[in-house]
Design an enzyme around this catalytic site. Structure first.
Site, PDB file in Angstrom:
ATOM      1  N   ARG A 162       0.744  -1.026  -0.049  1.00  9.71           N
ATOM      2  CA  ARG A 162      -0.027  -0.039   0.071  1.00  9.71           C
ATOM      3  C   ARG A 162       0.744   1.181   0.027  1.00  9.71           C
ATOM      4  O   ARG A 162       0.342   2.286  -0.431  1.00  9.71           O
ATOM      5  CB  ARG A 162      -0.785   0.017   1.199  1.00  9.71           C
ATOM      6  CG  ARG A 162      -2.208  -0.793   0.976  1.00  9.71           C
ATOM      7  CD  ARG A 162      -3.120  -0.463   1.911  1.00  9.71           C
ATOM      8  NE  ARG A 162      -3.407   1.090   2.282  1.00  9.71           N
ATOM      9  CZ  ARG A 162      -4.187   1.664   1.090  1.00  9.71           C
ATOM     10  NH1 ARG A 162      -4.615   1.225   0.149  1.00  9.71           N
ATOM     11  NH2 ARG A 162      -4.329   3.106   1.282  1.00  9.71           N
TER      12      ARG A 162
ATOM     13  N   ILE B 225     -10.477   3.841  13.381  1.00 11.10           N
ATOM     14  CA  ILE B 225      -9.503   4.015  12.310  1.00 11.10           C
ATOM     15  C   ILE B 225      -9.963   3.613  11.137  1.00 11.10           C
ATOM     16  O   ILE B 225     -10.105   4.236   9.951  1.00 11.10           O
ATOM     17  CB  ILE B 225      -7.936   3.790  12.647  1.00 11.10           C
ATOM     18  CG1 ILE B 225      -7.436   4.654  13.893  1.00 11.10           C
ATOM     19  CG2 ILE B 225      -7.185   4.333  11.412  1.00 11.10           C
ATOM     20  CD1 ILE B 225      -7.500   6.124  13.985  1.00 11.10           C
TER      21      ILE B 225
ATOM     22  N   ASP C  22      -2.867  -0.340  14.768  1.00 11.50           N
ATOM     23  CA  ASP C  22      -1.873  -1.595  14.504  1.00 11.50           C
ATOM     24  C   ASP C  22      -1.893  -2.712  15.679  1.00 11.50           C
ATOM     25  O   ASP C  22      -1.406  -3.853  15.448  1.00 11.50           O
ATOM     26  CB  ASP C  22      -0.676  -1.217  13.758  1.00 11.50           C
ATOM     27  CG  ASP C  22      -0.811  -0.574  12.505  1.00 11.50           C
ATOM     28  OD1 ASP C  22       0.155   0.017  12.180  1.00 11.50           O
ATOM     29  OD2 ASP C  22      -1.812  -0.396  11.984  1.00 11.50           O
TER      30      ASP C  22
ATOM     31  N   ARG D 293       5.113  -9.903   5.750  1.00 15.15           N
ATOM     32  CA  ARG D 293       5.270  -8.603   5.166  1.00 15.15           C
ATOM     33  C   ARG D 293       5.708  -7.562   6.219  1.00 15.15           C
ATOM     34  O   ARG D 293       6.499  -6.366   5.954  1.00 15.15           O
ATOM     35  CB  ARG D 293       3.907  -8.050   4.775  1.00 15.15           C
ATOM     36  CG  ARG D 293       3.415  -8.483   3.735  1.00 15.15           C
ATOM     37  CD  ARG D 293       2.136  -7.530   3.093  1.00 15.15           C
ATOM     38  NE  ARG D 293       2.481  -6.253   3.202  1.00 15.15           N
ATOM     39  CZ  ARG D 293       1.335  -5.242   3.380  1.00 15.15           C
ATOM     40  NH1 ARG D 293       0.333  -5.696   3.555  1.00 15.15           N
ATOM     41  NH2 ARG D 293       2.004  -4.113   3.584  1.00 15.15           N
TER      42      ARG D 293
ATOM     43  N   ARG E  84      -9.528   2.320   2.403  1.00 16.41           N
ATOM     44  CA  ARG E  84      -8.189   2.959   2.398  1.00 16.41           C
ATOM     45  C   ARG E  84      -8.032   3.968   1.158  1.00 16.41           C
ATOM     46  O   ARG E  84      -7.108   3.759   0.283  1.00 16.41           O
ATOM     47  CB  ARG E  84      -6.997   2.174   2.637  1.00 16.41           C
ATOM     48  CG  ARG E  84      -7.336   1.335   3.766  1.00 16.41           C
ATOM     49  CD  ARG E  84      -6.235   0.392   3.962  1.00 16.41           C
ATOM     50  NE  ARG E  84      -5.150   1.151   4.491  1.00 16.41           N
ATOM     51  CZ  ARG E  84      -3.703   0.249   4.688  1.00 16.41           C
ATOM     52  NH1 ARG E  84      -3.720  -1.009   4.459  1.00 16.41           N
ATOM     53  NH2 ARG E  84      -2.688   0.984   5.303  1.00 16.41           N
ATOM     54  N   PRO E  85      -9.009   4.885   0.907  1.00 20.03           N
ATOM     55  CA  PRO E  85      -8.711   5.748  -0.145  1.00 20.03           C
ATOM     56  C   PRO E  85      -7.461   6.697  -0.064  1.00 20.03           C
ATOM     57  O   PRO E  85      -6.924   6.822   0.968  1.00 20.03           O
ATOM     58  CB  PRO E  85      -9.952   6.757  -0.059  1.00 20.03           C
ATOM     59  CG  PRO E  85     -10.414   6.755   1.263  1.00 20.03           C
ATOM     60  CD  PRO E  85     -10.043   5.389   1.612  1.00 20.03           C
TER      61      PRO E  85
ATOM     62  N   ASP F 211      -7.633  10.280  -1.239  1.00 24.33           N
ATOM     63  CA  ASP F 211      -8.143  11.394  -1.890  1.00 24.33           C
ATOM     64  C   ASP F 211      -7.408  12.674  -0.722  1.00 24.33           C
ATOM     65  O   ASP F 211      -7.079  13.578  -1.621  1.00 24.33           O
ATOM     66  CB  ASP F 211      -9.443  11.542  -1.172  1.00 24.33           C
ATOM     67  CG  ASP F 211      -9.840  11.344   0.071  1.00 24.33           C
ATOM     68  OD1 ASP F 211      -9.858  10.268   0.836  1.00 24.33           O
ATOM     69  OD2 ASP F 211     -10.414  12.313   0.899  1.00 24.33           O
TER      70      ASP F 211
END
Ligand code: EPZ
Length: 422
Positions: free
Chosen positions: A96, A331, A309, A401, A125-126, A128
């Protein structure tokens, strides 16, 4: 993506000392930031994780000269050989943080073509706000055929008011502003430790950034940026927290070295509330837990609040607390998918929109479970360490990851974790 699985024999107390690796979310921001330097950069303390490998692949695809010895933690990047300003879909899909190449390429080369980052299992998760920042700096930004196409004849510093606190949006605008004409002020900026780490890196290549760590960041653009010394990234706040929670979950006694205790304050407070013992030194935290844990409730917040997280790993710990805990995820829209997997291990959980109500049970039991994202995988590892029996976790690639040698670290503390491909 292999169908490799992780086997965890639960019930072992974790004891001993473990050193935390460099921060994933700093690494994926500072590696693209090296594009901004006219001279080669040396970055140290990088974790050997999949997201760093994808970052290296991306830089090499663009034409940068990258020397990285994965186990050394040290990477040198020469961006002067870059010939492309387009990130391919097959690379952007893997990470991402590929969106950061918009700001970095736009700042250095005046153009960038980067695929829109897809959503994932924790939400839409845009980006913008990222694009709002680029446009405010004077770039022409279009999204067509799933690509962000950004161009400029020269970015000009300005005031930018972020509509919500966004880590990635703050990082991307910081990257774009470093070579803009004049001063950029980012209002309502994110304050996470990796924002400060990026600001310190940008300072090390000659860009003056003030206010990182507050909600107003001032960046004085400078077109002549050049690295003058190696830069070592900060330790990983989320790995530190994951190890702290694993120590408490196994009623162990673990000292985590190379960390920054002040980054952990929201989690430390909750572990103390649960009845664990947490002792802090300059760059180490010791977590001990003997008796039953009290239930706690928390809401995820932007830094310095409780980090989203760590919501998933913490929810695993709460599954055996002696009472009812409430977890509110503020979130991301859908960051509770791991709970259904933990129910298969005997957890008693009910979800109402953004709130998970966790009724503690005396003991979790092993099961075959599937990781749906990086931190869900971490939560299932913790549940497996706590459970009676041998837990099998599918989709271990998610864990790789963001965690460097996680089972090696846990096994060094007394865990019994192995991997196999059926
Ligand atoms: C970063 O993601 C981290 N990733 C995430 O860590 C972390 O969970 C998140 O920050 C919050 O701390 C990296 O640093 C690579 P946001 P990011 O922009 O930047 C909405 C992990 O496990 N939003 O702060 O994507 C967004 O949908 C990962 O290491 C917009 O609406 O997070 C979300 O609901 C997972 N428009 C909220 O804001 C935008 O333009 C916060 O997102 C940007 C964001």
């Amino acid at each position: 993506m292999s169908d490799e699985r992780m086997l965890i024999v639960g019930g072992h107390r974790l004891e001993g000392t473990v050193h935390v690796s460099g921060a994933k979310n700093s690494a994926v921001a500072i590696i693209p930031a090296a594009i901004l330097s006219d001279t080669p950069c040396v970055i140290e303390n990088l974790p050997n994780i999949e997201d760093v490998r994808v970052s290296v692949e991306t830089l090499r695809y663009l034409g940068a000269t990258v020397d990285w010895q994965p186990e050394s933690g040290t990477m040198s990047i020469d961006a002067s050989t870059i010939t492309r300003t387009e990130v391919p879909l097959e690379l952007s899909r893997k990470m991402r943080a590929s969106s950061y190449y918009i700001g970095a390429l736009l700042a250095r080369f005046g153009e960038a073509r980067v695929p829109m980052p897809g959503g994932c299992d924790i939400g839409r998760r845009p980006i913008d706000q990222h694009l709002k920042g680029m446009r405010a700096l004077g770039a022409a930004v279009e999204t067509s055929y799933g690509m962000v196409v950004a161009e400029t004849n020269g970015l000009v510093g300005t005031d930018i008011f972020m509509d919500m606190v966004t880590v990635g949006g703050t990082i991307n605008v910081m990257l774009a502003a470093t070579r803009a004409e004049g001063i950029t002020i980012i209002h309502n900026a994110a304050k996470e430790p990796h924002i400060v780490d990026l600001a310190n890196f940008l300072g090390s290549i000659g860009c003056r950034v003030k206010g990182a760590g507050t909600d107003t960041i001032r960046i004085r653009g400078n077109r002549g940026l050049s690295a003058r010394r190696p830069y070592a990234i900060i330790p990983d706040q989320i790995e530190t927290g994951t190890l702290m929670i694993a120590a408490a979950g196994t009623h162990g006694d673990v000292t985590i070295t190379g960390c920054i205790p002040t980054h952990m304050e929201a989690l430390t407070a909750k572990l103390l509330e649960m009845g664990a013992r947490v002792d802090e030194k300059d760059d180490a935290i010791r977590v001990r837990s003997l008796g039953a844990h009290r239930p706690v409730s928390f809401k995820t917040q932007v830094y310095p609040g409780f980090p989203t997280d760590l919501q998933q790993p913490m929810s695993a710990l709460l599954c055996t607390a002696a009472g009812t805990s409430r977890v509110v995820e503020n979130i991301f829209e859908s960051r509770f998918r791991h709970l259904a997997e933990m129910e298969r291990m005997g957890a008693n959980v009910r979800v109402y929109e953004q709130t998970a109500v966790i009724e503690g049970v005396p003991q979790l039991h092993a099961a075959a479970v599937e990781a749906s994202d990086l931190r869900a995988g971490a939560a299932l590892v913790i549940a497996g360490l706590m459970a009676h029996g041998t837990t099998e976790i599918y989709n271990t690639h998610y864990i790789d990851r963001g965690y460097e040698h996680l089972e090696t670290k846990l096994n060094s503390l007394g865990a019994e974790i192995s991997r196999f491909i059926p």
